[in-house]
Write a protein that holds these residues in place. Structure first.
Motif, PDB file in Angstrom:
ATOM      1  N   ALA A  85      10.544 -34.859 -36.068  1.00 37.19           N
ATOM      2  CA  ALA A  85      10.036 -34.561 -37.411  1.00 37.19           C
ATOM      3  C   ALA A  85      11.054 -34.882 -38.488  1.00 37.19           C
ATOM      4  CB  ALA A  85       9.629 -33.091 -37.504  1.00 37.19           C
ATOM      5  N   ALA A  86      12.342 -34.956 -38.125  1.00 38.12           N
ATOM      6  CA  ALA A  86      13.351 -35.298 -39.122  1.00 38.12           C
ATOM      7  C   ALA A  86      13.125 -36.684 -39.700  1.00 38.12           C
ATOM      8  CB  ALA A  86      14.742 -35.222 -38.494  1.00 38.12           C
ATOM      9  N   LEU A  87      12.472 -37.565 -38.959  1.00 36.78           N
ATOM     10  CA  LEU A  87      12.219 -38.922 -39.446  1.00 36.78           C
ATOM     11  C   LEU A  87      11.205 -38.962 -40.571  1.00 36.78           C
ATOM     12  CD1 LEU A  87      12.185 -40.770 -36.027  1.00 36.78           C
ATOM     13  CD2 LEU A  87      13.923 -40.944 -37.805  1.00 36.78           C
ATOM     14  N   LEU A  88      10.470 -37.878 -40.793  1.00 43.03           N
ATOM     15  CA  LEU A  88       9.553 -37.828 -41.936  1.00 43.03           C
ATOM     16  C   LEU A  88      10.330 -37.901 -43.248  1.00 43.03           C
ATOM     17  CD1 LEU A  88       7.040 -35.098 -40.734  1.00 43.03           C
ATOM     18  CD2 LEU A  88       6.676 -37.569 -40.810  1.00 43.03           C
ATOM     19  N   ASP A  89      11.626 -37.601 -43.205  1.00 43.47           N
ATOM     20  CA  ASP A  89      12.454 -37.731 -44.398  1.00 43.47           C
ATOM     21  C   ASP A  89      12.794 -39.182 -44.696  1.00 43.47           C
ATOM     22  OD1 ASP A  89      12.481 -35.015 -44.816  1.00 43.47           O
ATOM     23  OD2 ASP A  89      14.328 -34.695 -43.671  1.00 43.47           O
ATOM     24  N   ASN A  90      12.492 -40.072 -43.780  1.00 41.25           N
ATOM     25  CA  ASN A  90      12.747 -41.498 -43.969  1.00 41.25           C
ATOM     26  C   ASN A  90      11.435 -42.262 -43.800  1.00 41.25           C
ATOM     27  OD1 ASN A  90      13.882 -44.002 -44.254  1.00 41.25           O
ATOM     28  ND2 ASN A  90      15.232 -43.858 -42.481  1.00 41.25           N
ATOM     29  N   PRO A  91      10.488 -42.054 -44.728  1.00 37.04           N
ATOM     30  CA  PRO A  91       9.166 -42.682 -44.566  1.00 37.04           C
ATOM     31  C   PRO A  91       9.222 -44.198 -44.586  1.00 37.04           C
ATOM     32  CG  PRO A  91       9.398 -41.740 -46.765  1.00 37.04           C
ATOM     33  CD  PRO A  91      10.592 -41.282 -45.980  1.00 37.04           C
ATOM     34  N   GLN A  92      10.222 -44.766 -45.309  1.00 35.16           N
ATOM     35  CA  GLN A  92      10.301 -46.229 -45.341  1.00 35.16           C
ATOM     36  C   GLN A  92      10.573 -46.793 -43.948  1.00 35.16           C
ATOM     37  OE1 GLN A  92      12.011 -44.179 -47.312  1.00 35.16           O
ATOM     38  NE2 GLN A  92      11.901 -44.813 -49.460  1.00 35.16           N
ATOM     39  N   LEU A  93      11.438 -46.106 -43.180  1.00 36.24           N
ATOM     40  CA  LEU A  93      11.704 -46.566 -41.809  1.00 36.24           C
ATOM     41  C   LEU A  93      10.441 -46.501 -40.968  1.00 36.24           C
ATOM     42  CD1 LEU A  93      13.558 -47.390 -39.494  1.00 36.24           C
ATOM     43  CD2 LEU A  93      14.142 -44.980 -39.204  1.00 36.24           C
ATOM     44  N   LEU A  94       9.703 -45.401 -41.070  1.00 35.08           N
ATOM     45  CA  LEU A  94       8.472 -45.271 -40.297  1.00 35.08           C
ATOM     46  C   LEU A  94       7.457 -46.338 -40.691  1.00 35.08           C
ATOM     47  CD1 LEU A  94       8.018 -41.397 -40.267  1.00 35.08           C
ATOM     48  CD2 LEU A  94       8.691 -42.846 -38.366  1.00 35.08           C
ATOM     49  N   ARG A  95       7.387 -46.633 -41.989  1.00 37.05           N
ATOM     50  CA  ARG A  95       6.429 -47.652 -42.439  1.00 37.05           C
ATOM     51  C   ARG A  95       6.850 -49.038 -41.961  1.00 37.05           C
ATOM     52  NH1 ARG A  95       2.882 -46.228 -46.415  1.00 37.05           N
ATOM     53  NH2 ARG A  95       2.939 -48.286 -47.360  1.00 37.05           N
TER      54      ARG A  95
END
Length: 592
Positions: free
Chosen positions: A352-362
């Motif tokens: 869930a910590a990756l939700l702070d980096n939405p650009q990476l997920l996108r």
């Protein structure tokens, strides 16, 4: 700071889109940054650098705060939300109150400016706790910031009421706000404030470090920058407090003051650096496309690549229709969908910590979508190619069957009827000659000869369609017959352990027949050799070589192209080597 231990069950949500970068357009925000920078410059020139001011070196302060404004501009550009940038700008502008209060011309404003100067410290606390999401997501963090704000406002009011004169400089006029002026109490209050703020900073640093230590790998890859910066800022601040409380020598105290002035940029710079690092990590999403795996195990390689790019070894891809739960405690997990929200192509289960980096997920989502589309399109293309090959094979088989049927019809139908007609004509000729009708007998014999010639041509046509010798004896006798009929001296070598399929036999026969016809027509050769052998790989190799003039080019005519198409239709390959003046070699490899 994100620590990857959010509570709650994993949810299937679309990958979050970046939040808007602020309502103000870029030109206006640039104007605000320039105005804040000019305010910092003026606060040094007209506040600190004045005759008679003991601590008159404002350069470290100016450099530190201009660097903080630069970090704010970078954060405005990189962050999904513009709030951290505004916090840094507000923090930097509020800090100028301290420098204006130094000035001997501050007059009646210096008590107000000094009171305001204690407030910006809460901004650094907010930045440390809100990194990198740009918001306080925990109730504890919000209570901590509110407590610090209430304390600093209370302290500012207390100093305004108690402080008659500025403790560090007697040049300022007395404060008109000090209704309860008590110099000794004000001094004690200042020392208590330094101790309280030091303790408070230690608590915040402990929270930041503890969360970093307990965070997941996905959170640590970016979050380590903020703890280092905040702890360094804390160490410098503690040193500054000790210098004030311990009566250090003036030279050492001034050195600590300069270092403290530089330290104001540490937390803003760490925030901006973390965002830059997040963007660099996002660039690794390109590695997903380079995996290139479209085989049956390609999805496993995608899983491995996603783990590497996200920095989350527990990440995985969950395909629609499969079990979506992890089978373990789902705290701190999130599930983001790739593709349309109503019909996702795949889900990414991640920290869930990756939700702070939405650009990476996108970015990862875009790479996965490209690969999934490529896999689908490649599968469709391969299916189409298989269908085309099957269709070509069916056409060749149908054509071969049609030739065999035509050969049977000619042999069993037309030829038999012509033989019967020739027999009757021979009987009529004999009867006419017996009756003395010589002219009629000679005419009938001429007709019989013409009919025999027609039967011979029809037999040759039937043999060309599908020779009976091929069906009865196989490739050896059939190709030997082709060699005998060729006008160029031809050597034939056929070595086969077993007969190939009927389709392969027909293909070899007609390819050799066409090649020998070309040798006769175009090669000007004196000799030719035909070799048909089965190799160790279970394939059939056919080589037709002559010593003619060469120069055969498949592009110059349809004959060789037609042979290549026929060979390719049955899964074989055809290679032509024909240098000018060096003869021609046609090599064919076919499945048995």
């Amino acid at each position: 700071m994100a620590d990857g231990r959010l509570r709650g069950r994993a949810t299937s949500l679309p990958i979050p889109a970046p939040v808007g970068r602020g309502r103000l357009p870029w030109p206006l925000r640039l104007v605000i940054l320039v105005a804040a920078a000019l305010l910092c410059v003026c606060s040094v020139v007209f506040g600190v650098v004045q005759p008679g001011i003991a601590d008159g070196n404002g350069l470290p302060w100016l450099v530190g705060h201009l660097a903080a404004l630069t970090a704010a501009g970078l954060i405005w550009w990189l962050a999904p939300t513009s709030v951290p940038g505004w916090v840094i700008v507000g923090y930097t502008v509020a800090e100028t109150a301290y420098m204006w209060a130094y000035g001997v011309e501050a007059g009646w404003m210096w008590p107000l400016l000094m009171s305001i100067s204690v407030l910006p410290g809460v901004a650094l606390v907010w930045l440390a706790l809100a990194f990198p999401a740009g918001r306080l997501r925990r109730g504890f963090d919000r209570r901590l910031v509110i407590t610090a704000s209430v304390y600093l406002v209370t302290y500012a009011i207390a100093t305004l009421v108690l402080t008659r004169r500025y403790p560090l400089d007697a040049l300022h006029e007395p404060s008109s706000y000090a209704v309860l002026a008590n110099g000794q109490l004000a001094a004690v209050l200042g020392q208590v404030h330094a101790a309280v703020m030091g303790l408070f900073a230690v608590v915040v640093a402990g929270v930041v470090l503890l969360r970093w230590a307990r965070s997941s790998g996905a959170a640590r890859q970016v979050a380590f920058i903020m703890p280092v910066a905040f702890v360094l800022w804390l160490v410098i601040g503690v040193g500054w407090s000790l210098a004030r409380l311990g009566g250090w020598p003036q030279e050492l105290r001034l050195a600590v003051e300069d270092l403290n002035a530089f330290s104001v940029v540490l937390v803003p710079a760490a925030y901006a650096t973390g965002l830059v690092r997040m963007r660099a990590i996002r660039a690794r999403a390109v590695d997903l496309v380079q995996t290139g795996g479209l085989s049956e195990t390609g999805h496993d390689r995608w899983d491995s690549s996603v783990k590497t790019v996200l920095g989350d070894r527990s990440a995985r891809l969950v395909w629609p229709g499969s079990q979506r739960t992890t089978g373990r405690d789902a705290r701190g997990r999130a599930m983001s969908s790739v593709g349309d929200a109503d019909a996702p192509l795949v889900y990414i289960e991640h920290d869930a910590a990756l939700l702070d980096n939405p650009q990476l997920l996108r970015s990862v989502s875009a790479s996965l979508r490209i690969m999934i589309d490529n896999e689908r399109l490649t599968g469709e293309l391969r299916h189409s190619l298989r269908e085309v090959n099957r269709s070509r094979l069916r056409i060749v088989q149908a054509a071969d069957e049609a030739r065999r049927r035509a050969e049977r019809d000619l042999h069993d139908g037309s030829q038999q009827q012509l033989f019967s007609v020739a027999l009757r004509l021979r009987m009529a000729s004999d009867a006419a000659r017996a009756d003395g009708q010589l002219a009629l007998a000679e005419g009938l014999e001429t007709t019989i000869e013409q009919l025999a010639s027609a039967i011979k041509e029809l037999r040759e046509l039937a043999r060309g369609l599908h020779p009976a010798l091929l069906a009865d004896g196989g490739l050896g006798p059939a190709i030997a017959e082709l060699g005998r009929r060729c006008t160029v001296v031809t050597r034939v070598n056929v070595e086969l352990a077993e007969r190939p399929t009927q389709l392969i036999e027909s293909t070899v026969y007609y390819v050799v027949s066409e090649c020998l016809a070309n040798v006769t027509k175009y090669s000007e050769a004196t000799g030719c050799e035909v070799t048909v052998v089965g190799d160790a790989d279970g394939r059939l190799r056919v080589v037709v070589a002559d010593d003619g003039v060469g120069g055969a080019d498949p592009a110059s005519g349809s004959g060789l192209r037609g042979l290549a198409d026929r060979v390719d239709a049955v899964g074989g390959t055809m290679r032509i080597e024909s240098p000018r003046g060096g003869g021609t070699v046609v090599t064919i490899d076919l499945p048995v």
